[in-house]
Enzyme design. Structure first.
Site, PDB file in Angstrom:
ATOM      1  N   PRO A  54       0.812  -1.227   0.000  1.00  0.00           N
ATOM      2  CA  PRO A  54       0.000   0.000   0.000  1.00  0.00           C
ATOM      3  C   PRO A  54       0.837   1.266   0.000  1.00  0.00           C
ATOM      4  O   PRO A  54       0.874   2.007   0.982  1.00  0.00           O
ATOM      5  CB  PRO A  54      -0.808  -0.121   1.293  1.00  0.00           C
ATOM      6  CG  PRO A  54       0.081  -0.912   2.206  1.00  0.00           C
ATOM      7  CD  PRO A  54       0.837  -1.863   1.340  1.00  0.00           C
ATOM      8  N   CYS A  55       1.500   1.519  -1.094  1.00  0.00           N
ATOM      9  CA  CYS A  55       2.389   2.671  -1.167  1.00  0.00           C
ATOM     10  C   CYS A  55       1.598   3.975  -1.113  1.00  0.00           C
ATOM     11  O   CYS A  55       2.162   5.027  -0.830  1.00  0.00           O
ATOM     12  CB  CYS A  55       3.236   2.607  -2.430  1.00  0.00           C
ATOM     13  SG  CYS A  55       2.311   2.300  -3.933  1.00  0.00           S
ATOM     14  N   HIS A  56       0.289   3.899  -1.335  1.00  0.00           N
ATOM     15  CA  HIS A  56      -0.503   5.128  -1.279  1.00  0.00           C
ATOM     16  C   HIS A  56      -0.661   5.606   0.168  1.00  0.00           C
ATOM     17  O   HIS A  56      -1.104   6.723   0.400  1.00  0.00           O
ATOM     18  CB  HIS A  56      -1.868   4.907  -1.912  1.00  0.00           C
ATOM     19  CG  HIS A  56      -2.698   3.870  -1.228  1.00  0.00           C
ATOM     20  ND1 HIS A  56      -2.472   2.513  -1.381  1.00  0.00           N
ATOM     21  CD2 HIS A  56      -3.730   3.982  -0.373  1.00  0.00           C
ATOM     22  CE1 HIS A  56      -3.352   1.846  -0.645  1.00  0.00           C
ATOM     23  NE2 HIS A  56      -4.134   2.712  -0.021  1.00  0.00           N
TER      24      HIS A  56
END
Length: 108
Positions: A54-56
């Site tokens: 989940p790089c967001h």
DNA sequence: AGTCGCCACGAAG
DNA sequence: CTTCGTGGCGACT
């Protein structure tokens, strides 16, 4: 498709961020003992495991959204913000509305 | 092997 | 706002 050990550490740390929380690039860097948060951003930019990783959920220390998929502004970045808002994270005036949403990693 | 230049950053001026 | 430090990495030589 090569993933360096450094990238592995970054992705591993980022995977620990719960839904509804966000971490900072510096927080991730500190967690993996990297002196350069910028290097973390570079690794996330090449994230081959999106959206599993989940790089967001990683934003900048000044609580601005940071970047997404190589873009630091524009509709692509808006998509990042949209994703976060879908998880209950609000942005007002271009910055994180509730700083208590920040996720801080346990010190190792 | 070394060097150079780029970065989704951060701190300091 | 600008500049500087920073670590990692790809593209060169």
């Amino acid at each position: 498709m090569s993933v360096t050990l450094f990238q592995q550490r970054v992705y591993d740390a980022v995977s620990l961020i719960p839904v509804g929380r966000v971490a900072t690039y510096k927080g991730v860097a500190d967690r993996i003992r990297c002196g350069s948060p910028r290097a973390v951003g570079q690794a996330l930019r090449l994230n081959p495991f999106a959206p599993s990783v989940p790089c967001h959920r990683v934003i900048a220390s000044d609580l601005t959204p940071g970047g997404f998929q190589g873009e630091r502004a524009g509709p692509v970045l808006r998509r990042k913000v949209r994703l976060l808002e879908h998880e209950g994270i609000r942005f007002t005036g271009g910055r994180l509305a509730e700083p208590e949403r920040l996720f801080t990693f346990e010190r190792v």
